[in-house]
Scaffold this active site. Structure first.
Site, mmCIF file in Angstrom:
data_model
loop_
_atom_site.group_PDB
_atom_site.id
_atom_site.type_symbol
_atom_site.label_atom_id
_atom_site.label_comp_id
_atom_site.label_asym_id
_atom_site.label_seq_id
_atom_site.Cartn_x
_atom_site.Cartn_y
_atom_site.Cartn_z
ATOM 1 C CE1 TYR A 159 -3.571 -2.162 5.520
ATOM 2 C CE2 TYR A 159 -2.913 0.056 4.861
ATOM 3 C CZ TYR A 159 -3.453 -1.177 4.538
ATOM 4 O OH TYR A 159 -3.849 -1.439 3.245
ATOM 5 C CB SER A 187 -0.860 0.016 1.267
ATOM 6 O OG SER A 187 -1.512 1.259 1.409
#
Ligand SMILES: NC(=O)c1ccc[n+]([C@@H]2O[C@H](COP(=O)([O-])OP(=O)(O)OC[C@H]3O[C@@H](n4cnc5c(N)ncnc54)[C@H](OP(=O)(O)O)[C@@H]3O)[C@@H](O)[C@H]2O)c1
Length: 256
Positions: free
Chosen positions: A150, A140
């Site tokens: 994350y 990402s």
């Protein structure tokens, strides 16, 4: 002639379903992995009929060691070997690190780090002797930003893929990480985040993200950043102060 086999994790919806569709359209038989068996079986039927390919289904919660072991065994198998592995399954946590339980954080890191690590290891066992294979890891743009576990997990995926592509490409195995920005999938809805707070120009469509990821992997690129706007954003993350990037990266983390 037998078709090459692609295994995609998180294949019931979103980017995973798109990877499965594009790989099937390109003549791959499929192995679809996710937790929800009925949904997987439905996807298998649809994709098999639409593209005339064979589709296996492996229902597994990848964070459960025994279920992950079944998927590792399929990835490592020498019979009908997996030629393309897509490590895609993932999800987001809405709340900040200290407000989540440690087991929520641990589960999150397990899916984003331990699972691609183990499946890549399993794949290399059969790909390196055949001197052939492609591994796509879904990272990402968050991997370039300070954004809790994350961002940290996706930074691991980027770093690991960059190294693995350098290490194994000359031995016939390409490893590529794709770093998308915001993509219309079930991701934000599942997380309970408010999508309307994210400016429209930052949204990408899954077909384009996956097309770029597969093209870049075929070309042997270690990192793929779909779209010019996100290439610019990634470049900015390398020069802007941490406080600015961290504030910007809170976008998409506001509760519904
Ligand atoms: N959407 C975005 O804006 C965006 C941006 C950058 C990166 N990404 C990354 O893209 C990847 C795919 O996300 P998406 O946006 O396509 O999300 P999505 O639409 O919510 O799909 C997630 C998929 O992962 C599966 N999954 C979740 N937990 C699992 C588990 N424990 N074991 C096995 N499968 C599991 C889900 O199926 P089941 O629920 O049936 O298990 C589903 O098929 C993720 O790694 C995410 O971090 C997304």
């Amino acid at each position: 002639m037998t078709r090459p086999v692609a295994l995609v994790t998180g294949a019931t919806t979103g980017l995973g379903l798109e990877f499965a569709s594009q790989l099937a359209a390109d003549g791959h038989d499929l192995v679809l992995v996710a937790r929800t068996h009925d949904l997987l079986a439905g996807r298998a039927r649809e994709l098999g009929e639409r593209y005339g390919v064979e589709v296996e289904v492996l229902a597994a919660d990848l964070t459960e060691p025994e279920q992950l072991a079944r998927v590792e065994a399929r990835v490592a198998a020498l019979e009908r070997p997996v030629s393309v592995l897509v490590n895609n399954a993932g999800y987001g946590l809405l709340r900040p690190f200290e407000e989540n339980s440690v087991s929520q954080e641990d589960h999150h890191v397990a899916l984003h780090v331990r699972v691609p690590l183990r499946l890549t290891h399993a794949a290399l066992g059969q790909m390196l002797p055949r001197r052939s294979g492609t591994i796509v890891n879904v990272a990402s743009v968050a991997g370039y930003t300070p954004r809790g576990t994350y961002g940290a997990s996706k930074a691991w995926v980027l770093s690991f893929s960059r190294w693995a592509n350098w290490q194994y490409r000359r031995r016939g195995v390409r490893v590529s990480a794709v770093a998308p920005g915001f993509v219309h999938t079930e991701f934000h809805q599942r997380m309970g985040a408010r999508k309307e707070q994210i400016p429209r120009f930052l949204w990408l469509e899954a077909p384009r993200v996956v097309r770029t990821a597969l093209q870049d992997a075929r070309r042997g690129k270690a990192i793929s950043v779909p779209s010019l706007r996100y290439k610019v954003i990634v470049a900015l993350t390398k020069v802007l102060p941490t406080s600015l990037i961290a504030t910007g990266s809170l976008m998409g983390r506001q509760a519904d």
